[in-house]
Design a protein around this motif. Structure first.
Motif: not given
Lengths: 285, 283
Positions: B156, B160, B200, B256, B261-262, B264-267, B270
């Motif tokens: 992950y 990121q 990913y 992508r 998905l990347l 929209d990822e909410r780092l 997290t």
């Protein structure tokens, strides 16, 4: 068809079933690789006429050119004649080399000195005599001695330390007896060998299962859940294993731990073999 | 941009750096013959796996002649290779180096040293403390070593950090023969590789070794997985093989776009939640 043959034909949904397509290349590769990297190209084993040494032998003959495999038949005067016959038939079928050497002349003079020897002492003595022949022939043939002890007997300690438990390589030591039967079937080991009652041929009429007091199949089922799956006592009981039987096998495994390890060494120095001097067996290979 | 990768599925000689250098250099020649731009070797390819007390006698400093030779070779193609790294303060790491254009571009020190069951790496090695992606000629790369791959947080973090090409080096032992399909180890690793590639939207290059050490067989099955989770190339099991695959950053781009998905990822979520969990654990 007896119980052992049925065990060999077990269905794939059985937890003890192993996939020959996976196991055979793995074990044959093991024999080939571990032998040749020592700079040796021959293998020798004691072929008793029983299922375990038959399977080790077939694996060796598949892994190596058959002419590089030598089977030793080492009967005692009371050994069942079928054992020798079955071993010889298998060796002929595989096209491997074989040699028959009686151990009678070697052990009888010793037995005569100790007339009160128990059958177990005699059996252990014979197993160790056979080991000395195996290792001597290995030296004469520039071969590595191949082991024939299965996982069930290694775990239960049902073997002679420095006797039949001694070898350089053991291809079947991680297979339970019932798995050895299954693989034997798959390998086409002759029916006479697959279906005979397992016996160490220690004395006339002896069978492993009557001496142990339970069947291999019953023991293997419990050992699989206890050792491989690490199930707790409560889980084992829920699976239907009797508490007394669980205790009995647990005791056997613990009591025989010494047979599966090197002798204890009293620690004196800062660096002691086994405890803090640790190298792989294949060191420098 | 398209490029060709090679995965050298080899059986290293245990504890023999000299011999392994020769084997690796032969593979590099092969990789050049096959016109690959990057060649990947397994975990501890320079030493073998079951080292135990041999670790300090097979370790290499980053300025060692062996790594210098590989750096020189990397003038002609990029190389990822596993070895025992000795740090200036005499710690020993299970490391992998990425070499490009004559330089060490990146070193990953294995973070998760397995120490259970059949493994005791914590006894022999110091643990790394970083997961970082890095810019290589063929895009942004990341390296993980074997057990690192079993911690999804590692993949992950690297994802990121912008990874497009995840290089996973391993010495995975063959275990579990009770499935009527594949070996347990193969099944598990193929799942991991596909999940990380797919989730990913990155390439995963998995380099596993073959051969036996102390009775343990290494099953091979090295593979290149595409950013949509598809198998681009897969090597045989239990045999040495030089596997090649054609990769392209276009495929990453397409994956992508299809599944952002990347993006929209909410780092932030997290991070906030992990900090909350961490604070709670300290009490």
């Amino acid at each position: 068809m007896n119980a052992h043959t049925e065990a060999a034909l077990r269905k794939q949904d059985d937890p003890l079933w192993v996939n020959p397509e996976i196991v055979l290349p793995l074990l044959e590769g093991f024999i080939r690789d571990e032998i040749t990297k020592v700079g040796i190209s021959n293998v020798v084993l004691n072929l008793s006429g029983g299922i375990d040494s038959a399977v080790s032998c077939v694996l060796a003959a598949r892994a190596m050119p058959p002419e590089n495999v030598t089977a030793l038949m080492l009967p005692y005067k009371t050994s069942h004649p079928d054992s020798l016959g079955d071993a010889q038939t298998l060796a002929r079928q595989l096209g491997i080399r074989s040699m028959t050497i009686s151990v009678t002349e070697q052990v009888d003079p010793y037995f005569e000195k100790f007339p009160d020897m128990t059958p177990l002492r005699k059996a252990n003595k014979m197993a160790r005599e056979r080991m000395t022949i195996l290792y001597d022939q290995a030296s004469a043939l520039d071969a590595l001695p191949l082991g024939t002890s299965n996982k069930t007997e290694l775990l239960l300690g049902y073997g002679t330390i420095y006797g039949d438990m001694a070898s350089a390589l053991n291809p079947i030591g991680d297979l339970y007896k019932t798995q050895v039967w299954q693989i034997a079937r798959h390998l086409g080991v002759p029916e006479e060998i697959v279906s005979k009652k397992p016996t160490a041929d220690l004395w006339p009429g002896q069978t492993d299962e009557s001496e142990l007091g339970f069947t291999y199949e019953k023991a293997d089922r419990l050992l699989y859940h206890m050792i491989d799956r690490r199930r707790s006592r409560a889980e084992l009981e829920r699976l239907g294993f009797e508490p007394a039987f669980i205790q009995e096998l647990e005791n056997r495994v613990k009591r025989s731990q010494f047979k599966r390890r090197l002798p204890l060494i009293a620690k004196v120095s800062m660096r002691t073999i086994e405890s803090d001097f640790r190298y792989p067996r294949d060191w420098g290979r | 941009m398209g490029f060709k990768v090679g995965i050298a599925q080899i059986a290293p000689a245990l504890g023999d750096v000299h011999e392994n250098m020769k084997r690796i250099e032969r593979c590099i020649e092969r990789a050049l013959d096959e016109k690959t731009d990057l060649v990947v070797f397994p975990e501890l390819a320079l030493t073998g796996y079951t080292l135990k007390d041999m670790v300090p006698s097979v370790s290499l400093r980053l300025d060692s002649p062996e790594l210098k030779r590989l750096m020189d070779a990397s003038e002609r193609l990029s190389i990822a290779v596993g070895f025992v790294e000795e740090s200036p303060d005499y710690r020993f790491f299970n490391s992998a180096a990425y070499l490009e254009k004559g330089k060490i571009l990146h070193v990953h020190r294995k973070v998760y040293l397995p120490n259970y069951g059949m493994f005791e790496e914590n006894r022999d090695f110091a643990a790394g403390s970083r997961f970082r992606a890095f810019n290589a000629e063929f895009g942004r790369c990341g390296i993980l070593i074997c057990e690192d791959m079993w911690h999804p947080s590692a993949a992950y973090v690297i994802a990121q950090d912008g990874c497009e090409l995840l290089i996973a080096l391993s010495c995975s032992p063959a275990r579990g023969a009770q499935s009527d399909g594949d070996l347990y180890s193969a099944d598990a690793w193929q799942t991991l590789n596909r999940v990380y590639a797919h989730l990913y939207s990155q390439y995963v290059l998995y380099a596993n070794r073959v051969g036996y050490e102390d009775g343990v067989g290494y099953w091979g099955g090295s593979e290149a997985i595409g950013p949509d989770g598809s198998v681009v190339a897969r090597a045989k099991q239990f045999e040495e093989q030089f596997l090649t695959a054609e990769l392209s950053s276009d495929a990453v781009r397409r994956a992508r776009i299809a599944s952002p998905l990347l993006r929209d990822e909410r780092l932030d979520i997290t991070l906030r939640e992990l900090k909350r969990i961490d604070r709670k654990r300290e009490k």
